[in-house]
Design a protein around this motif. Sequence first.
Motif, short mmCIF file in Angstrom:
data_model
loop_
_atom_site.label_atom_id
_atom_site.label_comp_id
_atom_site.label_asym_id
_atom_site.label_seq_id
_atom_site.Cartn_x
_atom_site.Cartn_y
_atom_site.Cartn_z
N ARG A 127 32.86 30.12 20.20
CA ARG A 127 31.77 29.32 20.80
C ARG A 127 31.43 28.11 19.95
O ARG A 127 31.29 27.00 20.45
CB ARG A 127 30.54 30.19 21.03
CG ARG A 127 29.44 29.50 21.81
CD ARG A 127 28.52 30.50 22.46
NE ARG A 127 29.20 31.25 23.51
CZ ARG A 127 28.66 32.27 24.16
NH1 ARG A 127 27.45 32.68 23.85
NH2 ARG A 127 29.33 32.90 25.10
N SER A 128 31.34 28.31 18.63
CA SER A 128 31.03 27.19 17.74
C SER A 128 32.23 26.25 17.60
O SER A 128 32.07 25.11 17.14
CB SER A 128 30.61 27.71 16.36
OG SER A 128 31.65 28.47 15.77
N ASP B 109 36.61 36.55 19.90
CA ASP B 109 36.59 35.70 18.71
C ASP B 109 35.17 35.13 18.56
O ASP B 109 34.76 34.26 19.33
CB ASP B 109 37.61 34.57 18.86
CG ASP B 109 37.65 33.65 17.63
OD1 ASP B 109 36.91 33.92 16.67
OD2 ASP B 109 38.43 32.68 17.65
N MET B 110 34.45 35.64 17.57
CA MET B 110 33.07 35.20 17.38
C MET B 110 32.96 33.71 17.08
O MET B 110 31.93 33.08 17.35
CB MET B 110 32.42 35.99 16.24
CG MET B 110 31.82 37.32 16.68
SD MET B 110 30.45 37.14 17.84
CE MET B 110 29.20 36.40 16.77
N ALA B 111 34.01 33.13 16.52
CA ALA B 111 33.96 31.71 16.13
C ALA B 111 34.26 30.78 17.30
O ALA B 111 34.11 29.56 17.17
CB ALA B 111 34.94 31.44 14.99
N SER C 59 33.80 44.16 19.90
CA SER C 59 32.96 44.00 18.72
C SER C 59 32.55 42.54 18.57
O SER C 59 33.35 41.63 18.82
CB SER C 59 33.70 44.45 17.45
OG SER C 59 32.93 44.14 16.30
N PHE C 60 31.30 42.34 18.16
CA PHE C 60 30.79 40.99 17.95
C PHE C 60 30.60 40.70 16.46
O PHE C 60 29.86 39.79 16.08
CB PHE C 60 29.47 40.80 18.70
CG PHE C 60 29.61 41.05 20.18
CD1 PHE C 60 30.27 40.13 20.98
CD2 PHE C 60 29.11 42.21 20.75
CE1 PHE C 60 30.42 40.36 22.34
CE2 PHE C 60 29.25 42.44 22.11
CZ PHE C 60 29.91 41.52 22.91
N ALA C 61 31.27 41.49 15.61
CA ALA C 61 31.22 41.23 14.17
C ALA C 61 31.88 39.88 13.87
O ALA C 61 32.72 39.40 14.63
CB ALA C 61 31.92 42.35 13.40
N GLU C 62 31.51 39.29 12.75
CA GLU C 62 31.94 37.92 12.43
C GLU C 62 33.43 37.81 12.14
O GLU C 62 34.05 36.81 12.47
CB GLU C 62 31.14 37.40 11.23
CG GLU C 62 29.66 37.16 11.52
CD GLU C 62 29.43 36.02 12.49
OE1 GLU C 62 30.30 35.11 12.57
OE2 GLU C 62 28.41 36.03 13.19
N THR C 63 34.03 38.81 11.50
CA THR C 63 35.44 38.74 11.13
C THR C 63 36.22 39.85 11.84
O THR C 63 35.64 40.87 12.24
CB THR C 63 35.63 38.90 9.61
OG1 THR C 63 35.26 40.25 9.23
CG2 THR C 63 34.77 37.90 8.85
N GLN D 97 35.30 43.74 12.67
CA GLN D 97 35.43 44.26 14.03
C GLN D 97 36.28 45.53 14.03
O GLN D 97 35.95 46.52 14.71
CB GLN D 97 36.06 43.20 14.94
CG GLN D 97 35.17 42.01 15.21
CD GLN D 97 35.85 40.99 16.12
OE1 GLN D 97 37.00 41.15 16.52
NE2 GLN D 97 35.13 39.92 16.44
#
Length: 303
Positions: A242-243, A238-240, A197-201, A205
């Motif tokens: 990369r940033s 973990d979507m975060a 899942s690429f959802a933010e949290t 996900q």
Amino acid sequence: MTKDLTFQVITLPSGTWDEVSAQFKRVKDLGFDMVTTGDHFVDWSEPSRPWLEAWTLLAAVARETSRIRLATYVTQIPLRNPAMLARQALTLDHISGGRLEVGLGIGLRIDPVYDMIGIPNWDNPERVARLREYVQIVDLLLSNEVTSFQGDYYQINGAVMNPRPVQSPRPPIVVAALGPKMLDITARHADKWNTISFAETFDAQLAEAAERTKRLDDLCQAQDRDPASLERAYLMFDMASRSAGGRIGYYESENLFVGQVSRLIEQGFTEIGLYYPVLAEQEAAFERIATDIIPELKRNHIG
């Protein structure tokens, strides 16, 4: 049906052979059950990075290991004819002594490979329709000595597969599926479902995964298939990260890791996938999780 809890690590083939093989060996030495790698022509997000070819790489890794299972997570079907892919899988099944799992997926339309090497960039509906035939062909070829298949996209005429696979009746087929049509293919043809899942949290996900799980169960039952006969694998993304410069959140806190994995297990996932740490400062946490946390999770697991 009782299933053991297993953990796999996806190790991207970015670097020299010595660098990449060292990561694979470390995953093996830490006791993980399976090591996987991505299948692209280049790193689609940064094409100038060093990149090695997945199936060739896994064949080399197979000769340097003896226990850990191996897979592409997942092979992009636009890159290879299905019969040739089945032959590669048969070969790697023999090289590895029966440790291969065949991961299949439709690939990414945003991957620059299509312009780079001049192959068609099918739209998503065509990709899904092709995958439906592709999975059947790989299954038939690995399961039979001689196969013929006439589809809308692929035709196989008396294709001979000899020797037979080491694994019986064939290496497991894993389908990466997010949407309804892909889940239907999974329910019909796969031995294992792999999802992400690429959802933010993580909560979002998990909700997305639960919705897919319910749909998949319904699709299995509609085909008189026991939903428990389909293994479930989840790749923790973990979507975060990369940033955050590559920092993966679940390596920052062992309690967070245990909490997230426990919630995935509650949803019925019995294979948990981790990313090999990008940052050197997270490698110690990765090692502690492998040697201390995962064995305890396995001991407490009731399939």
